[in-house]
Write a protein that holds these residues in place. Structure first.
Motif, PDB file in Angstrom:
ATOM      1  N   VAL A 130       0.840  -1.203   0.000  1.00 38.14           N
ATOM      2  CA  VAL A 130       0.000   0.000   0.000  1.00 38.14           C
ATOM      3  C   VAL A 130       0.873   1.249   0.000  1.00 38.14           C
ATOM      4  O   VAL A 130       0.603   2.219  -0.713  1.00 38.14           O
ATOM      5  CB  VAL A 130      -0.951  -0.004   1.217  1.00 38.14           C
ATOM      6  N   TRP A 131       1.938   1.230   0.807  1.00 37.65           N
ATOM      7  CA  TRP A 131       2.861   2.368   0.853  1.00 37.65           C
ATOM      8  C   TRP A 131       3.517   2.604  -0.511  1.00 37.65           C
ATOM      9  O   TRP A 131       3.669   3.751  -0.945  1.00 37.65           O
ATOM     10  CB  TRP A 131       3.928   2.107   1.918  1.00 37.65           C
ATOM     11  N   LEU A 132       3.853   1.538  -1.203  1.00 35.09           N
ATOM     12  CA  LEU A 132       4.511   1.676  -2.503  1.00 35.09           C
ATOM     13  C   LEU A 132       3.559   2.159  -3.594  1.00 35.09           C
ATOM     14  O   LEU A 132       3.930   3.010  -4.412  1.00 35.09           O
ATOM     15  CB  LEU A 132       5.109   0.332  -2.925  1.00 35.09           C
ATOM     16  N   PHE A 133       2.317   1.639  -3.595  1.00 38.67           N
ATOM     17  CA  PHE A 133       1.445   1.868  -4.751  1.00 38.67           C
ATOM     18  C   PHE A 133       0.093   2.488  -4.407  1.00 38.67           C
ATOM     19  O   PHE A 133      -0.590   2.976  -5.311  1.00 38.67           O
ATOM     20  CB  PHE A 133       1.189   0.538  -5.479  1.00 38.67           C
ATOM     21  N   GLY A 134      -0.305   2.457  -3.139  1.00 38.18           N
ATOM     22  CA  GLY A 134      -1.648   2.890  -2.782  1.00 38.18           C
ATOM     23  C   GLY A 134      -1.752   4.367  -2.463  1.00 38.18           C
ATOM     24  O   GLY A 134      -0.792   5.137  -2.605  1.00 38.18           O
ATOM     25  N   LEU A 135      -2.964   4.760  -2.029  1.00 41.89           N
ATOM     26  CA  LEU A 135      -3.256   6.152  -1.707  1.00 41.89           C
ATOM     27  C   LEU A 135      -3.588   6.278  -0.232  1.00 41.89           C
ATOM     28  O   LEU A 135      -4.117   5.348   0.388  1.00 41.89           O
ATOM     29  CB  LEU A 135      -4.444   6.649  -2.540  1.00 41.89           C
ATOM     30  N   ASN A 136      -3.286   7.442   0.344  1.00 43.21           N
ATOM     31  CA  ASN A 136      -3.615   7.681   1.745  1.00 43.21           C
ATOM     32  C   ASN A 136      -5.046   8.216   1.851  1.00 43.21           C
ATOM     33  O   ASN A 136      -5.789   8.272   0.865  1.00 43.21           O
ATOM     34  CB  ASN A 136      -2.605   8.640   2.390  1.00 43.21           C
ATOM     35  N   LEU A 137      -5.427   8.618   3.062  1.00 43.62           N
ATOM     36  CA  LEU A 137      -6.798   9.073   3.289  1.00 43.62           C
ATOM     37  C   LEU A 137      -7.110  10.360   2.532  1.00 43.62           C
ATOM     38  O   LEU A 137      -8.276  10.686   2.300  1.00 43.62           O
ATOM     39  CB  LEU A 137      -7.037   9.269   4.789  1.00 43.62           C
TER      40      LEU A 137
END
Length: 201
Positions: free
Chosen positions: A133-140
């Motif tokens: 998630v840290w590499l490819f995802g989005l935060n809130l």
């Protein structure tokens, strides 16, 4: 008598394998139900992999749980209008296989090792999946996480509520399996005692 004892162990092994397959399938169905009812992350994903590694035949130990995971992913993605396959999900599949390998490692080891593997399972899955998630995802804020140590810590912090659901799902699932397996063992033991008594009569 030795033949009866060997027969008991064979029967127990077969029952554990059948039970493990049923539990993996039930875990997949429960994942769909949990998603429909918004029980976020209360799905025994890693537990399915661990059970497969410990109790399924080596030919199926990794494959059967992984197939269930992939199929339920396809169903959920189709329902939500997402692409059928999202390639960063490979990290989750890798974590799933790693948990299965942990199960294979614990297979011939003591009950203490199996309990340790069960306790570690949700944390191992959490660490790997949230790294993806840290590499490819989005935060809130719908932005990519900063590719810094602070961004990684932020990603894990945001994921903590999901870890709670993962722990509940995995540990409750494994505890249920353990209780059912213990009941099956006691039933087989009572049957063996009856057979021994009949043999001596």
């Amino acid at each position: 008598m030795e033949g009866l004892a060997e027969s008991k162990e064979t029967e127990l092994g077969r029952k554990r394998m059948i039970l493990a397959i049923l539990m993996v399938v039930v875990g997949g169905v429960f994942r769909l139900v949990a998603h429909d009812n918004q029980w976020w992350n209360i799905a025994p994903l890693a537990a399915m992999a661990l059970l497969g590694g410990i109790y399924l035949g080596r030919r199926y130990a990794l494959g059967v749980p992984l197939i269930v995971l992939v199929l339920t992913d396809f169903v959920l993605n189709a329902r939500m209008g997402y692409p059928i396959f999202y390639w960063p999900r490979i990290f989750d599949y890798g974590a799933f296989v790693l948990v299965g390998l942990l199960g294979l490692w614990a297979r011939q080891r003591s009950p203490r090792a199996k309990i340790g593997a069960a306790l570690a399972t949700p944390f191992l899955f959490f660490l790997i999946s949230n790294f993806a998630v840290w590499l490819f995802g989005l935060n809130l804020a719908n932005e990519h996480y900063a590719k810094t140590l602070a961004g990684l810590v932020d990603c894990y912090t945001v994921g903590l509520p999901f870890l709670r659901g993962t722990m509940i799902g995995d540990w409750a699932f494994l505890a249920t399996f353990a209780m059912v397996a213990l009941l099956a063992r006691r039933t087989a033991g009572q049957r063996l005692q009856w057979l021994v008594a009949e043999a001596r009569a």
